[in-house]
Scaffold this motif. Sequence first.
Motif, PDB file in Angstrom:
ATOM      1  N   THR A 151       0.865  -1.144  -0.153  1.00 41.86           N
ATOM      2  CA  THR A 151       0.031  -0.089  -0.024  1.00 41.86           C
ATOM      3  C   THR A 151       0.897   1.123  -0.153  1.00 41.86           C
ATOM      4  N   ALA A 152       0.548   2.375  -0.962  1.00 40.58           N
ATOM      5  CA  ALA A 152       1.290   3.458  -0.929  1.00 40.58           C
ATOM      6  C   ALA A 152       1.007   4.213   0.323  1.00 40.58           C
ATOM      7  N   LYS A 153       1.956   4.910   0.868  1.00 44.89           N
ATOM      8  CA  LYS A 153       1.819   5.735   2.141  1.00 44.89           C
ATOM      9  C   LYS A 153       0.647   6.559   2.370  1.00 44.89           C
ATOM     10  N   PRO A 154       0.346   7.292   1.203  1.00 47.93           N
ATOM     11  CA  PRO A 154      -0.861   7.917   1.136  1.00 47.93           C
ATOM     12  C   PRO A 154      -2.202   7.477   1.322  1.00 47.93           C
ATOM     13  N   ASP A 155      -2.261   6.175   0.957  1.00 49.22           N
ATOM     14  CA  ASP A 155      -3.209   5.252   0.851  1.00 49.22           C
ATOM     15  C   ASP A 155      -3.339   4.512   2.327  1.00 49.22           C
ATOM     16  N   LEU A 156      -2.408   4.665   3.163  1.00 52.21           N
ATOM     17  CA  LEU A 156      -2.167   3.789   4.399  1.00 52.21           C
ATOM     18  C   LEU A 156      -3.239   4.119   5.471  1.00 52.21           C
ATOM     19  N   PRO A 157      -3.679   5.401   5.592  1.00 47.48           N
ATOM     20  CA  PRO A 157      -4.962   5.616   6.585  1.00 47.48           C
ATOM     21  C   PRO A 157      -6.056   4.914   6.262  1.00 47.48           C
ATOM     22  N   ARG A 158      -6.536   4.943   4.997  1.00 45.11           N
ATOM     23  CA  ARG A 158      -7.805   4.206   4.438  1.00 45.11           C
ATOM     24  C   ARG A 158      -7.536   2.657   4.703  1.00 45.11           C
ATOM     25  N   ALA A 159      -6.494   2.035   4.159  1.00 47.73           N
ATOM     26  CA  ALA A 159      -6.235   0.445   4.485  1.00 47.73           C
ATOM     27  C   ALA A 159      -6.214   0.110   6.146  1.00 47.73           C
ATOM     28  N   VAL A 160      -5.755   1.033   6.866  1.00 45.63           N
ATOM     29  CA  VAL A 160      -5.428   0.635   8.289  1.00 45.63           C
ATOM     30  C   VAL A 160      -6.756   0.788   8.921  1.00 45.63           C
ATOM     31  N   ALA A 161      -7.454   1.771   8.547  1.00 46.39           N
ATOM     32  CA  ALA A 161      -8.959   2.018   9.255  1.00 46.39           C
ATOM     33  C   ALA A 161      -9.889   0.648   8.661  1.00 46.39           C
ATOM     34  N   CYS A 162      -9.667   0.295   7.493  1.00 46.26           N
ATOM     35  CA  CYS A 162     -10.461  -1.104   7.263  1.00 46.26           C
ATOM     36  C   CYS A 162     -10.055  -2.229   8.137  1.00 46.26           C
ATOM     37  N   ILE A 163      -8.890  -2.295   8.356  1.00 44.74           N
ATOM     38  CA  ILE A 163      -8.470  -3.229   9.311  1.00 44.74           C
ATOM     39  C   ILE A 163      -8.574  -3.341  10.722  1.00 44.74           C
ATOM     40  N   VAL A 164      -8.758  -2.077  11.224  1.00 42.23           N
ATOM     41  CA  VAL A 164      -8.790  -1.780  12.606  1.00 42.23           C
ATOM     42  C   VAL A 164     -10.160  -1.898  13.220  1.00 42.23           C
ATOM     43  N   TRP A 165     -11.203  -1.673  12.465  1.00 41.63           N
ATOM     44  CA  TRP A 165     -12.531  -1.292  13.131  1.00 41.63           C
ATOM     45  C   TRP A 165     -12.967  -2.976  13.336  1.00 41.63           C
ATOM     46  N   PRO A 166     -13.000  -3.774  12.618  1.00 42.09           N
ATOM     47  CA  PRO A 166     -13.606  -5.219  13.033  1.00 42.09           C
ATOM     48  C   PRO A 166     -13.082  -5.651  14.364  1.00 42.09           C
ATOM     49  N   GLY A 167     -11.686  -5.386  14.473  1.00 40.47           N
ATOM     50  CA  GLY A 167     -11.234  -5.860  15.703  1.00 40.47           C
ATOM     51  C   GLY A 167     -11.503  -4.861  17.073  1.00 40.47           C
ATOM     52  N   LEU A 168     -12.098  -4.037  16.592  1.00 38.82           N
ATOM     53  CA  LEU A 168     -12.548  -3.132  17.717  1.00 38.82           C
ATOM     54  C   LEU A 168     -13.891  -3.489  18.172  1.00 38.82           C
ATOM     55  N   ALA A 169     -14.769  -3.751  17.102  1.00 40.98           N
ATOM     56  CA  ALA A 169     -16.121  -4.513  17.100  1.00 40.98           C
ATOM     57  C   ALA A 169     -16.046  -5.626  17.923  1.00 40.98           C
ATOM     58  N   ALA A 170     -15.043  -6.654  17.728  1.00 38.42           N
ATOM     59  CA  ALA A 170     -15.221  -8.065  18.384  1.00 38.42           C
ATOM     60  C   ALA A 170     -15.677  -7.915  19.801  1.00 38.42           C
ATOM     61  N   PRO A 171     -14.759  -7.314  20.663  1.00 40.24           N
ATOM     62  CA  PRO A 171     -14.934  -7.385  22.239  1.00 40.24           C
ATOM     63  C   PRO A 171     -16.559  -6.829  22.541  1.00 40.24           C
ATOM     64  N   VAL A 172     -16.846  -5.822  21.778  1.00 44.49           N
ATOM     65  CA  VAL A 172     -18.059  -5.215  22.116  1.00 44.49           C
ATOM     66  C   VAL A 172     -19.303  -5.954  21.694  1.00 44.49           C
ATOM     67  N   ALA A 173     -19.300  -6.585  20.502  1.00 44.32           N
ATOM     68  CA  ALA A 173     -20.164  -7.604  19.968  1.00 44.32           C
ATOM     69  C   ALA A 173     -20.298  -8.798  20.931  1.00 44.32           C
ATOM     70  N   ALA A 174     -19.125  -9.219  21.586  1.00 46.31           N
ATOM     71  CA  ALA A 174     -19.076 -10.524  22.256  1.00 46.31           C
ATOM     72  C   ALA A 174     -19.990 -10.465  23.287  1.00 46.31           C
ATOM     73  N   PRO A 175     -20.434  -9.691  23.997  1.00 48.94           N
ATOM     74  CA  PRO A 175     -21.444 -10.082  25.363  1.00 48.94           C
ATOM     75  C   PRO A 175     -22.545 -10.344  24.699  1.00 48.94           C
ATOM     76  N   LEU A 176     -23.301  -9.629  23.576  1.00 48.78           N
ATOM     77  CA  LEU A 176     -24.406  -9.719  23.027  1.00 48.78           C
ATOM     78  C   LEU A 176     -24.624 -11.000  22.135  1.00 48.78           C
ATOM     79  N   LEU A 177     -23.621 -11.195  21.503  1.00 47.99           N
ATOM     80  CA  LEU A 177     -23.532 -12.286  20.689  1.00 47.99           C
ATOM     81  C   LEU A 177     -23.371 -13.553  21.415  1.00 47.99           C
ATOM     82  N   GLY A 178     -22.519 -13.495  22.327  1.00 50.41           N
ATOM     83  CA  GLY A 178     -22.385 -14.755  23.347  1.00 50.41           C
ATOM     84  C   GLY A 178     -23.791 -14.844  24.034  1.00 50.41           C
ATOM     85  N   GLY A 179     -24.361 -13.868  24.473  1.00 49.89           N
ATOM     86  CA  GLY A 179     -25.526 -14.152  25.266  1.00 49.89           C
ATOM     87  C   GLY A 179     -26.662 -14.549  24.421  1.00 49.89           C
TER      88      GLY A 179
END
Length: 477
Positions: A125-153
């Motif tokens: 990934t070219a450096k100017p495109d890095l913020p967009r690529a990293v944003a795609c990678i990060v948010w699902p990992g953020l969502a997992a611990p939050v969704a876990a209590p409801l999904l597990g329940g």
Amino acid sequence: MMDSRQRGTALLVAGCFFMEMLDGTIVSTAAPQIAADLHTTPASVGLIITAYLVTLAVLIPLSGWLTARFGPRRVFLAAITVFTVASLACALAPDLPTLVGMRVLQGVGGAMMVPVGRLVVLARTAKPDLPRAVACIVWPGLAAPVAAPLLGGLITTYASWHWIFLLNVPLGALALLVARRLIEPGVQSAPPPLDTTGVLLTCTGLAALTWTAHLVSETHSSLAGTALPAAIAAVALAAAGRHLLRTPHPLINLRTLDVQSFRAAALDGSLYMAVVGAVPFLLPLLFQEVFGWGAVKSGAVVLFVFVGNIGIKPATTYLINRFGFRPLLIVSTLGLAATTAACALFTAATPVAVIAVVAALGGVARSAGLTGYSTIAFSELRPDRLRDANALFATGQQLAAGLGVAIAAAALRGGAALTDAPRSAYAVAFVVLGALCLVPTVGALRLRPGAGDAVRRVVAGQRGVTQAIVSDSRKSE
């Protein structure tokens, strides 16, 4: 701009990140059901969580060397395969020892999936495109611990605990098919000999530290039983640090910390990640133990953190480009500190709408801050240092995710020692976590104003004209 293959690869790694993080947290919701089915105690079931986290912590540092030795495509495909097969084996496990063993195997796959996948994205990934690529990678990992209590329940209420692991099977199979199409064979290099001393010291220290975090988070652990692994972790990690700085080909290259932007992301970002991981752990406990809510209602309200994550995601790249990393990280760390401390004011009489708004604002801060740290980490590194930096960054993030729960549990215990009221104990814990988040704020204030500009497309003036910043990243080395 990112082409379709780059976007697809980033989304693929994001999906793998979601599976890895979800499996590290969702099992705790199903602990009573697993214990009853396997004829053991809920406390013993905690081993399946700890075994997974210890395996991740121990093996992630090896990701850089394995990638250099066997190539990113081969390691990535093998990691997805191992993770998927181990998930199926977990669902079929007839007893606790087998389940713990399969969780270790699952951790072997998880330890390689995300670090290697992220390295593939960073390298292409070219450096100017890095913020967009990293944003795609990060948010699902953020969502997992939050969704876990409801999904597990929901799973434990309307199905069985086996589905917690069975869900990974079709997801893993799909990820494997997509990865075979998207990930091209890289140039296989001849890496230096494996740093066996570094492996022994680093992995022993990380395993002991993760086990200590598990003991701290347990309500029945003794001080003496916790002190021994803590001492082993301290001695081993101190010796590892000394060794890694002196050996010519270290397992983890600590010399990458000489780049200020990477150092801030690796150190301050890890502490920030610990607070991020602690909040979704404490909130469901507060709602269920003090407010008397059910698991589904509690999980549904915590899910508003995810609403904040998603809501800000389309704007994170623009915010980085418009304002730069330093202002974004200052505001994000202050925002997370404020929203975390605000949770101390919650009572059973607090309107659910107010709690949801605070949770959503905390989600906004989480998403913006971790995207900022994950992007600035690699903004000023030479391509030949990406592999080393990625292994170190991934190790820090994984440790922080595990330590966050231990920090929250320790703060809660401290609060309970200061007051007899359960709600007050939680209030103390939230205030402590909010204060802890101010440490990354100090680090963000110390960043130079132009830190990370090599990956920005600066928005110029009120007319929205954009231009790429051309920067020789070697000047920052």
